[in-house]
Design a protein around this motif. Structure first.
Motif, PDB file in Angstrom:
ATOM      1  N   ASP A 131     -18.840  30.292 -33.475  1.00  0.00           N
ATOM      2  CA  ASP A 131     -20.243  30.411 -34.223  1.00  0.00           C
ATOM      3  C   ASP A 131     -20.505  31.883 -34.764  1.00  0.00           C
ATOM      4  O   ASP A 131     -20.311  32.710 -33.923  1.00  0.00           O
ATOM      5  CB  ASP A 131     -21.244  30.110 -33.054  1.00  0.00           C
ATOM      6  CG  ASP A 131     -22.419  30.092 -33.521  1.00  0.00           C
ATOM      7  OD1 ASP A 131     -22.693  30.051 -34.734  1.00  0.00           O
ATOM      8  OD2 ASP A 131     -23.438  29.637 -32.896  1.00  0.00           O
ATOM      9  N   SER A 133     -23.049  33.143 -35.656  1.00  0.00           N
ATOM     10  CA  SER A 133     -24.361  33.691 -35.061  1.00  0.00           C
ATOM     11  C   SER A 133     -24.199  34.582 -33.929  1.00  0.00           C
ATOM     12  O   SER A 133     -25.236  35.325 -33.552  1.00  0.00           O
ATOM     13  CB  SER A 133     -25.436  32.688 -34.949  1.00  0.00           C
ATOM     14  OG  SER A 133     -25.344  31.832 -33.874  1.00  0.00           O
ATOM     15  N   SER A 193     -15.800  30.703 -25.534  1.00  0.00           N
ATOM     16  CA  SER A 193     -15.175  29.693 -26.616  1.00  0.00           C
ATOM     17  C   SER A 193     -13.657  29.863 -26.911  1.00  0.00           C
ATOM     18  O   SER A 193     -13.284  30.651 -26.691  1.00  0.00           O
ATOM     19  CB  SER A 193     -15.984  29.835 -27.905  1.00  0.00           C
ATOM     20  OG  SER A 193     -15.420  29.096 -28.615  1.00  0.00           O
TER      21      SER A 193
END
Length: 242
Positions: A131, A133, A193
């Protein structure tokens, strides 16, 4: 003739030969085309009725069909033989960024690689990405990517009493209950992740695209080599239908 020219005509030759073989097979099942007859009429006496002769010509001869079929198949056998004989010697280097990755790779294997790289490209294109962000760093202890810890508070609603009116001799106190958010603790959150950074995925895509280009160039080079046309069909089929 070059190998790529033989490859270009192979499909059409196969299709045409199959069509002609199928047509010959079907025609030979039509017994009426193979049959003929000749009839003449003679009356018992001179005064009898005279009838014209009747005849049906043989329209199909099996040996002629064998001959034309042999001719068609001979062309097919020669084209495929020329391709396969040439494939034994048609080779080229796979060169990436000026470096020979694989040397003298057969044309047939180059074709295999080309098809495989299409599937590999699709596989890489679908690799999961981190991600964007979030800010990620690799955490060796978990062998995963991790974000910086984020502190958040945990609150709990605590009931409170608000006296709207004090008690009197005649009426009880009027109390209103309301809830107040009170901090009872803190959360420390780290996200992990197993996905990949976008730069890693892009790097892999760039590599597979380079390989695709290199393999294609090598295949074109290998298929552009001059070949010796093979004439083997006649010997094979002449023995069969002799």
């Amino acid at each position: 003739m070059k190998l790529n020219q033989v490859i270009a005509i192979e499909k059409g030759t196969k299709s045409r030969s199959l069509q002609e073989l199928t047509e010959a097979h079907h025609n030979l099942q039509k017994t009426t085309l193979l049959a003929g007859i000749s009839r003449t009429y003679r009356p018992k006496d001179e005064e009898g009725e005279q009838l014209p002769p009747e005849s049906t010509r043989v329209q199909l001869r099996a040996e002629e069909v064998i001959a034309t079929t042999t001719e068609s198949l001979t062309k097919l056998f020669d084209v495929v033989a020329s391709k396969d004989w040439a494939n034994c010697v048609a080779k080229a280097d796979i060169v990436v960024d000026g470096t020979v990755l694989l040397a003298q790779v057969p044309a047939t294997y180059l074709l295999f690689l080309e098809k495989q790289l299409v599937d590999i490209y699709t596989f890489i294109k679908k690799l999961p990405e981190l991600d964007t962000s979030e800010v990620w760093t690799f955490d060796a202890s978990t062998d995963c990517w991790a974000t910086e810890p984020v502190q958040t508070v945990k609150t709990k609603k605590i009931p409170r009493n608000h006296v709207k009116a004090q008690a009197t001799d005649k009426h009880p106190a009027q109390v209103e209950v309301y809830y107040e958010d009170v901090v009872v603790g803190n959360w420390r959150t780290i996200k992990y992740s197993g996905a990949l950074p976008a730069r890693r995925v892009n790097e892999l895509l760039n590599r597979v695209e380079k390989l695709q280009e290199a393999v294609k160039f090598a295949r074109e080079e290998a298929n552009g080599q001059e070949i010796t046309e093979q004439k083997v069909g006649a010997a094979f089929l002449n023995y069969l239908f002799h």
